[in-house]
Design an enzyme around this catalytic site. Structure first.
Site, PDB file in Angstrom:
ATOM      1  N   GLU A   1       0.582 -53.775  25.695  1.00 35.33           N
ATOM      2  CA  GLU A   1      -0.350 -53.095  26.598  1.00 35.33           C
ATOM      3  C   GLU A   1      -1.784 -53.587  26.475  1.00 35.33           C
ATOM      4  OE1 GLU A   1       0.166 -48.872  26.246  1.00 35.33           O
ATOM      5  OE2 GLU A   1       2.161 -48.946  27.145  1.00 35.33           O
TER       6      GLU A   1
ATOM      7  N   TRP B   1      10.168 -45.987  27.470  1.00 31.73           N
ATOM      8  CA  TRP B   1      11.184 -46.989  27.083  1.00 31.73           C
ATOM      9  C   TRP B   1      11.504 -46.921  25.598  1.00 31.73           C
ATOM     10  CZ3 TRP B   1       9.950 -52.274  24.899  1.00 31.73           C
ATOM     11  CH2 TRP B   1       8.745 -52.252  24.189  1.00 31.73           C
TER      12      TRP B   1
HETATM   13  C1  BGC Z   1       2.868 -48.068  23.415  1.00 34.70           C
HETATM   14  C2  BGC Z   1       4.033 -48.004  24.362  1.00 34.70           C
HETATM   15  C3  BGC Z   1       4.840 -46.765  24.078  1.00 34.70           C
HETATM   16  C4  BGC Z   1       3.972 -45.525  24.101  1.00 34.70           C
HETATM   17  C5  BGC Z   1       4.720 -44.273  23.704  1.00 34.70           C
HETATM   18  C6  BGC Z   1       2.066 -46.789  23.516  1.00 34.70           C
HETATM   19  O1  BGC Z   1       1.023 -46.815  22.588  1.00 34.70           O
HETATM   20  O2  BGC Z   1       2.026 -49.166  23.698  1.00 34.70           O
HETATM   21  O3  BGC Z   1       4.830 -49.154  24.206  1.00 34.70           O
HETATM   22  O4  BGC Z   1       5.863 -46.637  25.001  1.00 34.70           O
HETATM   23  O5  BGC Z   1       2.907 -45.689  23.204  1.00 34.70           O
HETATM   24  O6  BGC Z   1       5.191 -44.362  22.403  1.00 34.70           O
END
Ligand code: BGC
Length: 768
Positions: free
Chosen positions: A486, A358
């Protein structure tokens, strides 16, 4: 803040380039990323032609991947089955230099002088080395390398050796190294892939006096890859197998120059039988045009880019360097053919396996939308092309209709093996819809909506009515999803997800109705293609109207989800610095049980859905979530900076902006060696336009609310919007808006209406 290039190499920060004055040392691995070259397709890490990579010898092709089955010792229905990962392809840069029988390597003999630079206006990596061999022969090596922005398949190297203090034999040997492998990830999910061993099997190697064409096939994904090199040199090649050697007896002061033209073509780009032909043609054309011509072409391309995209900040050279470095790397990384996208690490390294997230829609897309709209359109085209796979995925996830985009992917397959922080991030669907809405607001291009956009928006909106349900109070709830943060997973009614789903369903209903009214034939085609049923549009409206949006009355804040506030607060005071990022030191469950955020979640909603919140709401939400956010994700600080600007926290806005703007140059997340952070790079641009200049483009129009950070003398940027090119310059005297192109443009400045036209193309107003 430590400034790597300045401190380590004693080079002052220069606004248009990065420079190093030592080839090896502890920063070499990092610099391989910083000095990487790319053109949205080919990516070459900044390793030396002569080899000896400190970290990773990497050459990549955006969208070119191998796949392999994901093995789960403990299986479950519907888990992602196949991983796609960006392959490390043959290294075609290889050049070996021998001086009077002695091989040039950095760690033998004496290094008398060294400098390497990458100028963002030239797009050429330039290196000068003066070396004395162990036996005392001195040479100067001037090499220049570029990956052509205007020629998707071509890269080129100029390698010139001058005999400085002797007359004798110099030999330059060139080859393609086909024995390359990907990096293994180990325990850090952000580093590389889980694959081991070579993924390409060699079919043929055809060499002639001019060069060589290597044909290989990926073992599982079955793609054909051609890697070619073609040489132009004053002396003829004495080929020895795969090595093409060019030798000359030089007098003192004389030089030998080799031009090496490289091509990569794969059957992901063209039909199989076209692959070798196109590679040969591209090399021949480049060789015929000549290296100097390619350098000139590169300059013309970049000239246009900077004329429109440049962000100027006066008063801080290190920051200016960071901002341009970021913009330059975004241009190097972004796919623009409608079949590729932009990976989290661009084409500079193997972190996150070359996957698209995203990050594209929410961070990178607006940068291109306002700077190079045709690239933004190509990114949407990529999502359109991904619809069939997204439909398949929706069926696997038991949705009878609709399309669910993969959380991470290259060619459309869901590649997220850890579903709590992957597939569960259903907000990806709304993020894509958001970018289409922004595209329409910025360009007014309803043709695109009719042809592609409406189908994406409607198909993906169906997933919300599919997974959501009404609770006993009649509120529409979306359960068991993960929001952007996350460090909180599998929750009910994640605020961001629900608010974005509401925007998405409303937009889908609006698009459907507008299409039906204005272009009935298109409406019939799209409705037929997706099997839209009576009542679906009304169902989107009802669900949006009844959407549950958690709000805590006592604290006066939007709750991140139904459970967030009842969790135990994380013990920040008792967590030593070396335990960050938390994801590397605590089991996910430990993190999920606490009130702790990896990145902006509610705060991101405040920015994206700006009109839905009062200023007081925004301030209270900011205050609360700032206290519980670690910013362990590089996607976080820039968002906090933009919202801090809006709520009047100028110091915080500046602090968070600085965290983002030189994130890779200063390696503040300590993993840039595995690739740049493209979302944060774009977040820097957003930090200026959306942040300090307070720009928003919403259903209620375009607005600005510029402020000048105390440390800057001035800043300036331009945006393509609604058919106009608007230049915004801010300094202590105020703000200057100028219609640089287009007929007219209307917007507000701190709430006051402004209208620029060709007759009255500019205006000066006071800043905040
Ligand atoms: C982040 C995500 C992101 C991904 C790729 C992760 O550490 O929490 O939001 O899409 O990295 O950049």
């Amino acid at each position: 803040m430590e400034n790597v290039i300045d401190v380590i190499d004693a080079v002052p920060a220069e606004p248009w380039q990065i420079r190093e004055t030592a080839p090896l040392g502890p920063r070499a691995f990092l610099h391989e990323t910083l000095f990487a070259l790319g053109n949205g397709y080919i990516g070459l890490r900044g390793t030396h032609e002569e080899g000896g990579a400190a970290g990773l010898e990497g050459s990549y092709l955006n969208g070119f991947y191998e796949n392999e089955a994901i093995h789960y010792p403990e299986n479950a229905y519907g888990l992602a089955r196949t991983n796609e990962f960006m392959l490390n392809v043959p290294n075609a840069k290889c050049i070996a230099l021998t001086v009077e029988g002695e091989r040039f390597v950095f760690d033998a003999g004496k290094l008398l002088a060294y400098e390497r630079s990458l100028d963002f206006r030239k797009g050429v990596l330039e290196r000068t080395v003066e070396w004395e061999s162990p036996q005392g022969h001195r040479v100067r090596i001037d090499s220049r390398r570029l990956v052509c922005f205007g020629r998707k398949h071509v890269a080129a190297i100029e390698y010139r050796v001058t005999a400085l203090n002797f007359a004798g034999r110099v030999e330059i040997a060139s080859r393609i190294d086909s024995e390359v492998t990907n990096l293994q990830a180990g325990d850090d999910p952000r580093v590389g892939s889980a694959v081991t061993g070579p993924a390409l099997s060699t079919l043929s190697r055809e060499a002639d006096g001019e060069g060589e064409l290597l044909l290989q096939r990926t073992r599982n994904s079955g793609f054909l890859l051609a890697t070619g090199m073609r040489h132009v040199c004053a002396t003829a090649s004495a080929g020895r197998g795969a090595v093409h050697a060019f030798g000359a007896s030089l007098r003192e002061g004389e030089a030998l120059t080799l031009h090496k033209f490289i091509a990569y073509v794969s059957s992901r780009d063209v039909a199989e039988d076209e692959v070798p032909r196109l590679a040969r043609e591209e090399m021949a054309r480049a060789a015929q045009d000549g290296f100097a011509h390619l350098v000139a072409e590169q300059g013309v391309y970049l000239d246009r880019f900077w004329r429109e995209a440049d962000v100027q900040i006066e008063g801080d050279d290190a920051l200016q360097q960071g901002v341009r470095f970021n913009q330059y790397h975004l241009l190097q990384s972004v796919g623009r053919d409608g079949r590729t996208n932009i990976a989290a690490k661009g084409v500079t390294g193997e972190g996150y396996e070359g996957h698209y997230f995203w990050d594209t829609e929410i961070y990178v897309f607006p940068f291109f939308l306002f700077s190079r709209p045709e690239i933004a359109r190509a990114l949407l085209q990529y999502r359109y092309n991904g619809l069939p796979k997204a439909r398949e995925r929706a069926r696997q996830m038991s949705h009878a209709t609709g399309a669910l985009y993969p959380w991470r992917t290259i060619a459309g397959e869901e590649c997220s093996a850890y579903y709590p922080a992957g597939t569960a991030q259903y907000h990806i669907n709304a993020d894509v819809a958001y970018s289409i809405r922004l595209y329409l607001l910025a360009t007014g291009d309803f043709d695109f909506i009719a042809q592609y956009g409406a189908e994406i928006v409607m198909e993906t909106a169906r997933i919300w009515t599919g997974i959501g349900s009404y609770d006993r109070e009649g509120r529409f709830c979306i359960n068991e999803v993960t929001g952007p943060d996350e460090y909180t997973a599998l929750v009910n009614n994640n605020y961001y997800t629900n608010a974005m789903a509401r925007m998405h369903m409303r937009f889908a209903a609006d698009m459907a109705e507008r299409l039906r009214a204005e272009r009935p034939a298109d409406f019939a085609r799209v409705a037929g293609a997706i099997g839209l049923e009576d009542g679906e549009i009304a169902a989107w409206r009802s669900a949006s109207a009844a959407m549950r949006l958690p709000y805590d009355e006592a604290l006066g804040i939007h709750e991140q989800d139904d459970s967030f506030l009842s969790k135990k607060p994380w013990d920040f005071a008792g967590t030593p610095k070396d335990k960050y990022p938390l994801l590397l030191h605590y089991h996910p469950l430990v993190i999920y049980r606490h009130q702790v955020c990896k990145q902006a979640d509610v705060v991101l909603a405040l920015l994206l859905l700006s009109d839905e919140f009062s200023l007081d709401d925004k301030r209270r939400d900011f205050d609360f979530y700032e206290r519980v956010t670690t910013h362990d994700s590089s996607l976080s600080s820039c968002i906090f900076s933009m919202v801090a600007n809006e709520v009047g926290y100028a110091d915080k806005a500046y602090h968070y902006f600085m965290e983002t703007a030189r994130l890779d140059l200063d390696n503040t997340h300590a993993n840039t060696e595995y690739g740049v952070h493209t979302a944060a790079m774009a977040g820097t641009w957003l930090g200026v336009a959306y942040g300090f200049a307070g720009m928003r483009l919403t259903g209620s129009g375009l607005r600005f609310a510029p402020a000048l950070p105390g440390k800057w003398t001035s800043y300036r940027f331009q945006v393509h919007v609604q058919g106009a090119l608007l230049a915004v310059s801010v300094d202590a005297a105020g703000v200057h808006y100028k219609l640089a192109d287009g007929e007219s443009l209307a917007f507000t400045h701190h709430g006051t209406a402004v209208q620029l036209t060709r007759a009255n193309p500019d205006i000066r107003l006071e800043a905040a």
